[in-house]
Design a protein around this motif. Sequence first.
Motif: not given
Length: 642
Positions: A152-166, A254-260
Amino acid sequence: MSYPYQIKNIEQYHHDYKRSIDDPAEFWSTIAEHFTWKKKWHTTLNWNFSEPKIEWFKGAKLNITENCLDRHLEKFADTPALIWEPNDPDEHHRILTYRKLYEKVCQFSHVLKNNGVKKGDRVCIYMGMIPELAIAVLACARVGAIHSVVFGGFSAQSIADRLYDAQAEYIVTCDGAYRGQKDIPLKSVIDDALIGNRIVKKVIVTTRTRTPVSMIKGRDVWWEDEIKKVETLGLTDFPAEEMDAEDPLFILYTSGSTGKPKGVVHSCAGYMLFTTYTFVNVFQYQQGDIHFCTADIGWITGHSYILYGPLSAGATTLMFEGVPTWPDAGRFWNIIDKFKVNILYTAPTAIRSLMGFGLGPVHGHDLSSLKVLGTVGEPINEEAWHWYDEHIGKKKCPIVDTWWQTETGGILISNLAGITPAKASYATLPLPGVHPILVDENGKEVEGNNVSGNLCIKSPWPSTIRTTYGDHERCKTNYFATYPDLYFTGDGALRDENGFYRITGRVDDVLNVSGHRIGTAEVENAINMHANVVESAVVGYPHDIKGQGIYAFVIYQGSHAQNTHGTAEMIRKDIHQTVSRIIGAIAKPDKIQFVSGLPKTRSGKIMRRILRKIAEGETENLGDISTLLDPGVVEEIKNGKL
Ligand code: PRX
């Protein structure tokens, strides 16, 4: 429920450990006999780390929710499955028995189905810590949909990226969420995330805060209205979808050392087995115990040790909506007293922050129900360990220091409460089925004791990451290619004279802030989105409470406005806002230093090693800086250190 696979003493630990390494297939198939299957497997284990391909219980059919719910109905229908403590201590708590939770999950499974959700569809869940979140997760699993819970702490942009990726077509959310004094408008964040999104078909919204929301006709529906439709038909059961052992159960970014951030995928059978097995053994759960894991379900700890592990074990799990410091710093202790909690599982950051309030908030609460304490997410320093031991456990509760990762699904290295020895700041010994090794930079195994190296795992355990969603190559490069035929954790570790492991922290560009993983590249990208930022470099530095803090070196364009104190503060605020908008408030830098240049090699690579040392307060031994394009910049950065 008794657990035939519960380890009872140290001899048994050594015996089981040896068996599990000598013949993993035999070891895990014996344990798997104690679960509910729709069809048994024909091959217990098939793997190679080079692709990677990891298959456990091939041929088996099951549904994890039959293990978490249905199988407990005969004996534990009236046993509390989920105890929910609201944010506001004056609001009533809720208790869902196994029967009640079963019914609610079945009802919501109908809602998902009625709204078009099918097996294999991706459902994004963005909710506060309320029972409906647990219900939504389990209902997805029941209908065979793949859930992707976003914190719930992630922003709209983060959600948008995750929605798109999945490529998620469905969302379950709330009007808003309470966290301490805050009221976070989740539905409105979802609305922002959906601007320009053409994939999402339905958004199911539950009511929590009564924050006004706008509902879009045809797309948005109310949870309560949809449930009413199901209730009118008197539906309280829902046949669990038959899943392959290796079908994906969920995606967790989850975050890694590169990219999204990447979508870590876990499968149904292996994940179920390993989370249940580790839950029962690490915490030494006894029937009737109340288990309180303080994590958010938006992280892997919540998935594995609030929901799936405990419920599959028929345990009583406590879920808390709020924060440890509201309305005061005695909130955890109050909850433990109120529900007579037996097991407390929390993060070192929470312990350190509560330590800072002194013993006042602890006094006056009866903590005598506690039997086991646990920590997770980051290394625990000795001071915090001893405070936890002395003032919370009153020196009678074993502390389990559990090391694992989103990718590992469950705990890989930890002492077993009261069974194997604890050692402050050491995760100690591997769980059965887990074969850790240390390697040097060239991948050569570092043998013997009193050594250190990069931590790798030699063979698969049942809940090994299967892939990164939509990009198997990325999974291979990230985890299985650094050292051939090994799973590389990204952590450094040392092994003491007894063979106990101590995790020393990440060896890649991943930060661990308050037990949350954040990639430095991700924060840099977010900072660079600010119109006036030319370039930035982000490193971690030791932080008394958060473990690691975020230190950003920023080249800011234009006049030297940042030179005046007031303006510099304004620009910092602006950068914070940008980072909050792109990632979320958790990634806001603790320190922002304006610089005119960054230490770079002649090929343009930023020398983070130097920046890390400066951020850590080191001024002398910065190593060789002669290869830098402009060594002078180092002096300027050193002088301007915050
Ligand atoms: O660096 C290790 C640290 O947290 C990382 C995993 O983060 P995440 O996937 O978000 O999962 C956190 C909850 C399991 C690891 O690579 N870490 C986790 N547990 C410990 C730890 N570091 C030291 N001691 C631990 N007990």
